[in-house]
Design a protein around this motif. Structure first.
Motif, PDB file in Angstrom:
ATOM      1  N   GLY A 194       0.777  -1.232   0.000  1.00  0.00           N
ATOM      2  CA  GLY A 194       0.000   0.000   0.000  1.00  0.00           C
ATOM      3  C   GLY A 194       0.806   1.278   0.000  1.00  0.00           C
ATOM      4  N   SER A 195       1.845   1.360   0.817  1.00  0.00           N
ATOM      5  CA  SER A 195       2.647   2.573   0.849  1.00  0.00           C
ATOM      6  C   SER A 195       3.295   2.827  -0.501  1.00  0.00           C
ATOM      7  CB  SER A 195       3.723   2.457   1.940  1.00  0.00           C
ATOM      8  OG  SER A 195       4.544   3.604   1.957  1.00  0.00           O
ATOM      9  N   SER A 200       3.319   6.076  -5.420  1.00  0.00           N
ATOM     10  CA  SER A 200       3.437   6.102  -6.875  1.00  0.00           C
ATOM     11  C   SER A 200       2.271   6.844  -7.527  1.00  0.00           C
ATOM     12  CB  SER A 200       3.496   4.674  -7.428  1.00  0.00           C
ATOM     13  OG  SER A 200       4.620   3.987  -6.945  1.00  0.00           O
ATOM     14  N   ARG A 201       1.256   7.183  -6.745  1.00  0.00           N
ATOM     15  CA  ARG A 201       0.054   7.810  -7.294  1.00  0.00           C
ATOM     16  C   ARG A 201      -0.078   9.280  -6.917  1.00  0.00           C
ATOM     17  NH1 ARG A 201      -3.960   4.299  -9.127  1.00  0.00           N
ATOM     18  NH2 ARG A 201      -5.497   5.897  -8.627  1.00  0.00           N
ATOM     19  N   GLY A 417      -1.668   6.612   3.215  1.00  0.00           N
ATOM     20  CA  GLY A 417      -0.502   5.767   3.031  1.00  0.00           C
ATOM     21  C   GLY A 417      -0.357   4.666   4.067  1.00  0.00           C
ATOM     22  N   ILE A 418      -1.446   3.988   4.386  1.00  0.00           N
ATOM     23  CA  ILE A 418      -1.361   2.832   5.281  1.00  0.00           C
ATOM     24  C   ILE A 418      -0.725   1.688   4.498  1.00  0.00           C
ATOM     25  CG2 ILE A 418      -2.647   1.150   6.629  1.00  0.00           C
ATOM     26  CD1 ILE A 418      -4.828   3.242   7.003  1.00  0.00           C
ATOM     27  N   ALA A 419       0.388   1.192   4.979  1.00  0.00           N
ATOM     28  CA  ALA A 419       1.016   0.058   4.315  1.00  0.00           C
ATOM     29  C   ALA A 419       0.140  -1.180   4.462  1.00  0.00           C
ATOM     30  CB  ALA A 419       2.396  -0.213   4.921  1.00  0.00           C
ATOM     31  N   ASN A 420       0.327  -2.132   3.556  1.00  0.00           N
ATOM     32  CA  ASN A 420      -0.316  -3.435   3.743  1.00  0.00           C
ATOM     33  C   ASN A 420       0.172  -3.975   5.083  1.00  0.00           C
ATOM     34  OD1 ASN A 420      -0.605  -6.364   3.729  1.00  0.00           O
ATOM     35  ND2 ASN A 420      -1.141  -6.174   1.565  1.00  0.00           N
ATOM     36  N   PRO A 421      -0.684  -4.043   6.104  1.00  0.00           N
ATOM     37  CA  PRO A 421      -0.193  -4.366   7.449  1.00  0.00           C
ATOM     38  C   PRO A 421       0.537  -5.699   7.528  1.00  0.00           C
ATOM     39  CG  PRO A 421      -2.457  -3.580   7.533  1.00  0.00           C
ATOM     40  CD  PRO A 421      -2.141  -3.820   6.095  1.00  0.00           C
ATOM     41  N   LEU A 422       0.028  -6.698   6.832  1.00  0.00           N
ATOM     42  CA  LEU A 422       0.640  -8.021   6.914  1.00  0.00           C
ATOM     43  C   LEU A 422       2.046  -8.001   6.321  1.00  0.00           C
ATOM     44  CD1 LEU A 422       0.064 -10.855   7.880  1.00  0.00           C
ATOM     45  CD2 LEU A 422      -0.900 -11.379   5.633  1.00  0.00           C
ATOM     46  N   TYR A 472       8.423   8.744   4.136  1.00  0.00           N
ATOM     47  CA  TYR A 472       9.850   8.769   3.825  1.00  0.00           C
ATOM     48  C   TYR A 472      10.409   7.345   3.705  1.00  0.00           C
ATOM     49  CZ  TYR A 472       9.968  13.753   5.303  1.00  0.00           C
ATOM     50  OH  TYR A 472       9.763  15.102   5.439  1.00  0.00           O
ATOM     51  N   SER A 473       9.743   6.394   4.336  1.00  0.00           N
ATOM     52  CA  SER A 473      10.243   5.018   4.367  1.00  0.00           C
ATOM     53  C   SER A 473      10.213   4.347   2.997  1.00  0.00           C
ATOM     54  CB  SER A 473       9.440   4.187   5.364  1.00  0.00           C
ATOM     55  OG  SER A 473       8.068   4.149   5.002  1.00  0.00           O
ATOM     56  N   ILE A 474       9.530   4.929   2.004  1.00  0.00           N
ATOM     57  CA  ILE A 474       9.527   4.328   0.676  1.00  0.00           C
ATOM     58  C   ILE A 474      10.939   4.268   0.111  1.00  0.00           C
ATOM     59  CG2 ILE A 474       9.101   6.539  -0.476  1.00  0.00           C
ATOM     60  CD1 ILE A 474       7.873   3.078  -1.611  1.00  0.00           C
ATOM     61  N   ALA A 475      11.845   5.132   0.588  1.00  0.00           N
ATOM     62  CA  ALA A 475      13.212   5.145   0.073  1.00  0.00           C
ATOM     63  C   ALA A 475      13.928   3.822   0.321  1.00  0.00           C
ATOM     64  CB  ALA A 475      13.995   6.296   0.697  1.00  0.00           C
ATOM     65  N   TYR A 476      13.595   3.146   1.419  1.00  0.00           N
ATOM     66  CA  TYR A 476      14.252   1.874   1.703  1.00  0.00           C
ATOM     67  C   TYR A 476      13.303   0.683   1.614  1.00  0.00           C
ATOM     68  CZ  TYR A 476      12.331   2.179   6.503  1.00  0.00           C
ATOM     69  OH  TYR A 476      11.496   2.273   7.589  1.00  0.00           O
ATOM     70  N   GLU A 477      12.070   0.905   1.224  1.00  0.00           N
ATOM     71  CA  GLU A 477      11.112  -0.200   1.198  1.00  0.00           C
ATOM     72  C   GLU A 477      11.526  -1.332   0.261  1.00  0.00           C
ATOM     73  OE1 GLU A 477       6.355  -1.170   0.729  1.00  0.00           O
ATOM     74  OE2 GLU A 477       7.031   0.907   0.836  1.00  0.00           O
ATOM     75  N   PRO A 478      12.089  -1.088  -0.930  1.00  0.00           N
ATOM     76  CA  PRO A 478      12.526  -2.232  -1.742  1.00  0.00           C
ATOM     77  C   PRO A 478      13.523  -3.128  -1.015  1.00  0.00           C
ATOM     78  CG  PRO A 478      12.480  -0.234  -3.065  1.00  0.00           C
ATOM     79  CD  PRO A 478      12.266   0.191  -1.643  1.00  0.00           C
TER      80      PRO A 478
END
Length: 547
Positions: A194-195, A200-201, A417-422, A472-478
């Motif tokens: 989700g994040s 990206s949108r 921007g709620i991430a997929n919790p699981l 900001y955490s999208i920078a390291y999410e991959p």
């Protein structure tokens, strides 16, 4: 770090006993032996023995992931027809960059003009900006293609970067795992997370930063293989000549390292935090060089790395990173109206004297401008309803609401921007496990994921007073999801494992991935601004801090 310990193709690998494993007793009836692998493994091995099916899997799996990424990022991208959250800065800055070459000021009611499809209200007065121009130039390209009044054009540049980020994640995962299955898992998790979808949108800079940061890290992996091969050749030549090797060579021709420096420079040209990725992976490169020299038999492998290779690696990566960053400011240098172009805040400023007197005036003004930006960043501490300190990012304690509209008929629209919790909480738990695993086994996939986490998250812990946001955490999410994939690979084991272990592992991973997909379908309306009943909307707020 070793390259591939324990990360074989985890489904359908040829059945052969592991080194050191006890061979089955030939006299024992087959019916009483514990079967290796599972029925799925054996069926998969038969299917993959057909070259056409094997080729369809190698290309079709990643292609399906990219299709999912494109659909979740492009469908309904033009909604809502208004600037959301920090789009009010970056979209308007991008439009003036495209027309003036620098970011210019706007009147207070400019957002209404954008919502009405009229982006023409800008002035020619330079505006102070907090981030370098490259990310805004990427936003500007989309706007030039469709027109400044089209919200699809505002967001298409970042959306494409988000899709490319999924593709690059798979390319990187394949490099570290050498497994098509784990490649598809890593990319698939990012495609449905989700994040990553939300970031990206919306026309913010952080997804562009993530793309260039991951690109630099991927190129460092390519450099390692390149440098190791050339070191081996050099050592073989010296051994053939009967020459003793003390310090080892200084490898000058390292094109992948040059490219990595350029990619990290591009990351820093989107946001200054890209410099952390340059610093962390530059140090990691030297550590890997030292490990390779020791393995190759260089006598003074540590001092040889520090005194011979380190200066060369610095010259190959840092100057090009600085050049890319400076080039991103070309519009500001080529025009005269940018903020501080002829003196910061409208002041001429004292020219430099002494040894720096030769520096051209525009470069002096640019340096003063960067000093002002740095001062802004270290002092920025404005209270915000959605601020979230970095220490809370692993727990998704305070996700950012980008857009909310109560339609007054019992329904609402939101982009949150709620991430997929699981996925997110599993990844957080996985990283704790991987820290221990890396200390014990030094595996490349694990170390790579931890390096990305170190570069993208740890530096923010040094600034607890600064206003920060979860996105900001999208920078390291991959890197985070590559780490989760590494943990999944450990859980799955190998197709050569005994069925008593293999079958439960396959069921556990399959159920987990299925639940992740169901969770995405459940939260997707919250990520894309669909109109949903308020009661359904409230059911997504699992924590009070998410409201």
């Amino acid at each position: 770090m070793s390259d591939r310990p324990g990360f074989d193709e985890v489904v359908g690998a040829p059945e052969r006993p592991r080194a050191g494993a006890e061979a089955p007793d030939p006299a024992e009836p087959a019916s009483t032996r514990t079967a290796l692998g599972s029925r799925l493994d054996r069926a998969w091995a038969r299917w993959m023995s057909d070259p056409r099916l094997a080729r369809a899997w190698r290309w079709g799996g990643p292609a399906l992931v990219l299709l999912v990424a494109a659909l979740t990022r492009l469908v309904g991208l033009a909604h809502p027809q208004q600037l959301v959250f920090d789009e009010t800065y970056y979209v308007k800055d991008a439009w003036t960059l495209a027309h003036l070459g620098y970011e210019a000021a706007w009147p207070d009611d400019a957002d209404a003009g954008f919502a009405a499809g009229d982006p023409s209200g800008f002035t020619t007065e330079g505006s102070f900006i907090a981030h370098p121009p490259l990310g805004k130039w990427i936003i500007a390209l989309g706007m030039l293609a469709t027109g400044g009044g089209d919200p699809f054009g505002w967001r298409i540049g970042v959306a494409i970067c988000g899709i490319l980020l999924v593709a690059l994640t798979m390319l990187t995962a394949h490099r570290v795992f050498r497994s098509t299955l784990l490649t598809v898992v890593a990319g698939g998790l990012l495609a449905i997370e989700g994040s990553a979808i939300v970031m990206s949108r919306v026309a913010l800079l952080d997804t562009v930063l993530a793309l260039f940061a991951l690109l630099g890290a991927y190129l460092v992996l390519r450099d390692r293989a390149w440098a190791r091969e050339r070191l081996d050749r050099w050592m073989l030549a010296r051994a053939g000549a009967g020459r003793h090797v003390d310090w080892g060579p200084a490898l000058w021709w390292r094109p992948w390292l040059l490219a990595a420096g350029a990619a990290f420079g591009a990351a820093a040209s989107v946001k200054w935090s890209g410099l952390y990725f340059l610093a962390v992976f530059a140090v990691a490169t030297l550590v890997m060089d030292a490990v390779d020299r020791r393995r190759a038999g260089v006598a003074f492998w540590a001092s040889g790395t520090i005194f011979k290779q380190a200066p060369v690696s610095f010259l190959l990566s840092v100057p090009i990173a600085a050049a890319v960053h400076l080039a991103s400011w070309t519009g500001w240098f080529a025009t005269r109206g940018g903020y501080g172009r002829d003196g910061v805040a409208g002041e001429a400023g004292r020219p430099w004297e002494g040894l720096l007197a030769w520096v051209p005036g525009p470069l002096q003004s640019w340096w003063r401008y960067q000093s002002s930006i740095y001062g802004y960043h270290i002092r920025e501490s404005s209270p915000h309803g959605y601020e979230s300190p970095a220490i809370l990012w692993p727990f998704q304690a305070r996700p950012t609401s980008m857009y909310y509209s109560d339609l007054g008929d019992g329904t609402a629209q939101t982009i949150t921007g709620i991430a997929n919790p699981l996925i997110w909480w599993a990844a957080t738990a996985a990283m704790v496990f991987l820290v221990v695993r890396f200390a014990l086994r030094r595996e490349l996939p694990v170390g790579f994921a931890l390096l990305g986490l170190l570069a993208g998250w740890a530096p923010w812990l040094l600034y607890p007073h600064r206003t920060m946001f979860q996105f900001y955490s999208i920078a390291y999410e991959p890197f985070l999801l590559i780490g989760l994939t590494a943990a999944i690979g450990v859980l799955l084991g190998s197709a050569r494992d005994r069925s008593a272990r293999r079958v439960p592992a396959l069921w556990t991973v399959g159920v987990f991935l299925g639940l992740c997909l169901l969770m995405t379908l459940y939260f997707l309306p919250m990520w894309t601004g669909w109109t949903i009943p308020l009661e359904l909307l409230r059911s997504h707020y699992w924590l009070r801090s998410w409201i």
